[in-house]
Design a protein around this motif. Structure first.
Motif, PDB file in Angstrom:
ATOM      1  N   MET A   1       5.945 -17.759 -18.815  1.00  0.00           N
ATOM      2  CA  MET A   1       6.063 -18.129 -17.348  1.00  0.00           C
ATOM      3  C   MET A   1       4.658 -17.247 -16.551  1.00  0.00           C
ATOM      4  O   MET A   1       5.057 -15.885 -16.568  1.00  0.00           O
ATOM      5  N   ASP A   2       3.154 -18.123 -15.932  1.00  0.00           N
ATOM      6  CA  ASP A   2       2.697 -17.020 -15.689  1.00  0.00           C
ATOM      7  C   ASP A   2       2.970 -16.518 -13.428  1.00  0.00           C
ATOM      8  O   ASP A   2       3.998 -16.664 -14.133  1.00  0.00           O
ATOM      9  N   ILE A   3       1.591 -15.961 -13.436  1.00  0.00           N
ATOM     10  CA  ILE A   3       1.942 -14.680 -12.381  1.00  0.00           C
ATOM     11  C   ILE A   3       2.311 -15.694 -10.988  1.00  0.00           C
ATOM     12  O   ILE A   3       2.694 -15.815 -10.123  1.00  0.00           O
ATOM     13  N   SER A   4       1.432 -16.943 -11.218  1.00  0.00           N
ATOM     14  CA  SER A   4       1.150 -17.206  -9.519  1.00  0.00           C
ATOM     15  C   SER A   4       2.338 -18.581  -9.385  1.00  0.00           C
ATOM     16  O   SER A   4       2.969 -18.555  -8.743  1.00  0.00           O
ATOM     17  N   THR A   5       3.304 -18.242 -10.283  1.00  0.00           N
ATOM     18  CA  THR A   5       4.667 -19.350 -10.765  1.00  0.00           C
ATOM     19  C   THR A   5       5.926 -18.157 -10.064  1.00  0.00           C
ATOM     20  O   THR A   5       6.604 -18.764  -9.612  1.00  0.00           O
ATOM     21  N   MET A   6       5.408 -17.434 -10.677  1.00  0.00           N
ATOM     22  CA  MET A   6       6.610 -15.823 -10.372  1.00  0.00           C
ATOM     23  C   MET A   6       6.343 -15.783  -9.124  1.00  0.00           C
ATOM     24  O   MET A   6       7.422 -15.320  -8.057  1.00  0.00           O
ATOM     25  N   LEU A   7       5.176 -15.582  -8.441  1.00  0.00           N
ATOM     26  CA  LEU A   7       4.729 -15.349  -7.661  1.00  0.00           C
ATOM     27  C   LEU A   7       4.960 -16.298  -6.101  1.00  0.00           C
ATOM     28  O   LEU A   7       5.924 -16.476  -4.778  1.00  0.00           O
ATOM     29  N   ALA A   8       5.262 -17.862  -6.622  1.00  0.00           N
ATOM     30  CA  ALA A   8       5.677 -18.729  -5.965  1.00  0.00           C
ATOM     31  C   ALA A   8       7.196 -18.767  -5.597  1.00  0.00           C
ATOM     32  O   ALA A   8       7.887 -19.353  -4.974  1.00  0.00           O
ATOM     33  N   MET A   9       8.303 -18.476  -6.277  1.00  0.00           N
ATOM     34  CA  MET A   9       9.373 -18.291  -6.937  1.00  0.00           C
ATOM     35  C   MET A   9      10.125 -17.454  -6.043  1.00  0.00           C
ATOM     36  O   MET A   9      10.820 -17.552  -5.109  1.00  0.00           O
ATOM     37  N   LEU A  10       9.084 -15.898  -6.240  1.00  0.00           N
ATOM     38  CA  LEU A  10       9.621 -15.320  -4.845  1.00  0.00           C
ATOM     39  C   LEU A  10       8.976 -15.245  -3.846  1.00  0.00           C
ATOM     40  O   LEU A  10       9.914 -14.758  -2.747  1.00  0.00           O
ATOM     41  N   GLY A  11       8.192 -16.019  -3.674  1.00  0.00           N
ATOM     42  CA  GLY A  11       8.185 -16.830  -2.626  1.00  0.00           C
ATOM     43  C   GLY A  11       8.551 -17.233  -1.835  1.00  0.00           C
ATOM     44  O   GLY A  11       8.901 -17.080  -0.422  1.00  0.00           O
ATOM     45  N   GLN A  12       9.566 -18.127  -1.966  1.00  0.00           N
ATOM     46  CA  GLN A  12      11.000 -18.982  -1.661  1.00  0.00           C
ATOM     47  C   GLN A  12      11.347 -17.711  -1.377  1.00  0.00           C
ATOM     48  O   GLN A  12      12.240 -17.680  -0.175  1.00  0.00           O
ATOM     49  N   GLY A  13      12.530 -17.016  -2.145  1.00  0.00           N
ATOM     50  CA  GLY A  13      12.801 -15.787  -2.001  1.00  0.00           C
ATOM     51  C   GLY A  13      12.662 -15.035  -0.608  1.00  0.00           C
ATOM     52  O   GLY A  13      13.563 -14.880   0.096  1.00  0.00           O
ATOM     53  N   PHE A  14      11.476 -14.659  -0.518  1.00  0.00           N
ATOM     54  CA  PHE A  14      11.151 -14.103   0.842  1.00  0.00           C
ATOM     55  C   PHE A  14      11.045 -14.916   1.993  1.00  0.00           C
ATOM     56  O   PHE A  14      11.658 -13.857   3.222  1.00  0.00           O
ATOM     57  N   VAL A  15      10.791 -16.274   2.291  1.00  0.00           N
ATOM     58  CA  VAL A  15      11.003 -16.972   2.791  1.00  0.00           C
ATOM     59  C   VAL A  15      12.538 -16.956   3.654  1.00  0.00           C
ATOM     60  O   VAL A  15      12.882 -16.573   4.170  1.00  0.00           O
ATOM     61  N   VAL A  16      13.327 -17.006   2.783  1.00  0.00           N
ATOM     62  CA  VAL A  16      14.609 -16.408   3.087  1.00  0.00           C
ATOM     63  C   VAL A  16      15.538 -14.831   3.139  1.00  0.00           C
ATOM     64  O   VAL A  16      16.434 -14.772   4.239  1.00  0.00           O
ATOM     65  N   THR A  17      14.814 -14.149   2.796  1.00  0.00           N
ATOM     66  CA  THR A  17      14.849 -13.274   3.824  1.00  0.00           C
ATOM     67  C   THR A  17      14.040 -12.717   4.462  1.00  0.00           C
ATOM     68  O   THR A  17      14.536 -12.587   5.933  1.00  0.00           O
ATOM     69  N   LEU A  18      12.944 -12.658   4.938  1.00  0.00           N
ATOM     70  CA  LEU A  18      12.635 -12.999   6.564  1.00  0.00           C
ATOM     71  C   LEU A  18      13.378 -13.848   7.392  1.00  0.00           C
ATOM     72  O   LEU A  18      14.024 -13.638   8.643  1.00  0.00           O
ATOM     73  N   GLN A  19      14.228 -15.181   7.210  1.00  0.00           N
ATOM     74  CA  GLN A  19      15.851 -15.728   7.932  1.00  0.00           C
ATOM     75  C   GLN A  19      16.351 -15.251   8.240  1.00  0.00           C
ATOM     76  O   GLN A  19      17.205 -14.738   9.249  1.00  0.00           O
ATOM     77  N   ILE A  20      16.727 -13.928   7.206  1.00  0.00           N
ATOM     78  CA  ILE A  20      18.110 -13.130   6.982  1.00  0.00           C
ATOM     79  C   ILE A  20      17.700 -12.728   8.172  1.00  0.00           C
ATOM     80  O   ILE A  20      17.753 -11.590   9.307  1.00  0.00           O
ATOM     81  N   PHE A  21      16.472 -11.592   8.418  1.00  0.00           N
ATOM     82  CA  PHE A  21      15.541 -10.186   8.852  1.00  0.00           C
ATOM     83  C   PHE A  21      15.661 -10.792  10.602  1.00  0.00           C
ATOM     84  O   PHE A  21      15.771 -10.360  11.063  1.00  0.00           O
ATOM     85  N   PHE A  22      14.925 -12.327  10.742  1.00  0.00           N
ATOM     86  CA  PHE A  22      14.935 -12.953  12.274  1.00  0.00           C
ATOM     87  C   PHE A  22      16.007 -13.126  12.767  1.00  0.00           C
ATOM     88  O   PHE A  22      16.635 -12.753  14.258  1.00  0.00           O
TER      89      PHE A  22
END
Length: 217
Positions: A1-22
């Motif tokens: 898996m390349d880094i861009s794909t990895m970052l994209a998946m982490l970005g999707q998880g980060f959206v959920v993190t932001l939802q929990i936070f706000f």
């Protein structure tokens, strides 16, 4: 898996993190005010009940509270558990937990206001609501902001606890990527995400604090 794909998946998880936070802030900040007022109520049964609530929320792990809220509908009412119920249980647990902490910060700020200011406001004809909103609250916000900032920054990191009940936030995603890719890079990238977000939160809080400098104690 390349880094861009990895970052994209982490970005999707980060959206959920932001939802929990706000969503946690949206619910716990106003709820904390109500809890603080109940804690200071002259109605003794209410004040003692609120004290018990605060004691339980602060004295038990947030992760345990999440598990309780998530599994309670199944064990008590036989309701089916779903992906949505995991997220909902996380939000409810975070809100009632952080409301207890915010309530104690609010209470300390309200009680730090000299009694003479209430008496002066009464002489000037202010109602209790007007006194609180126009005289007490601006001073309380300024005094409690550093403590509130610490709790808000802690909240950013506590969002990672949602992995315990299977919510696909950023830490859960990073953990899954580490296992599948046999690499520590996802943890490194996740740490950078958390650090940058915390840095942004600190900058915002510092700007708010500077805007309140006009209001000297």
């Amino acid at each position: 898996m390349d880094i861009s794909t990895m970052l994209a998946m982490l970005g999707q998880g980060f959206v959920v993190t932001l939802q929990i936070f706000f969503l946690t802030l949206l619910g716990s900040l106003p709820l904390g005010v109500l809890v603080a007022l109940g804690r200071m109520s002259r109605v003794k049964p209410l004040a003692w009940l609120i004290r018990l609530y605060i004691s339980v929320m602060r004295g038990t792990p947030l992760m345990l509270q999440m598990f309780f809220i998530y599994f309670a509908p199944y064990y008590l009412f036989g309701m089916d558990l779903s992906t949505d119920s995991k997220f909902n249980a996380t939000i409810v647990a975070f809100i009632i937990n952080y409301a207890a902490y915010f309530a104690e910060i609010y209470r300390s700020g309200i009680q730090s206001i000299p009694r003479g200011q209430y008496e002066a406001a009464e002489v000037l004809g202010y109602s209790r609501v007007q006194t609180f909103m126009k005289i007490v609250l601006p001073q309380v916000i300024k005094r409690i902001l550093p403590a509130m900032g610490n709790e808000i920054i802690t909240l950013v990191k506590d969002t990672s606890l949602a992995f315990a009940i299977g919510v696909a936030e950023m830490f859960s995603t990073a953990k899954a990527l580490v296992a599948s890719q046999v690499s520590m890079l996802p943890f490194v990238f996740a740490a950078v995400f958390y650090w940058v977000f915390n840095f942004i939160v600190e900058v915002v809080l510092n700007r708010i604090e500077k805007k309140l400098d006009y209001y000297h104690d």
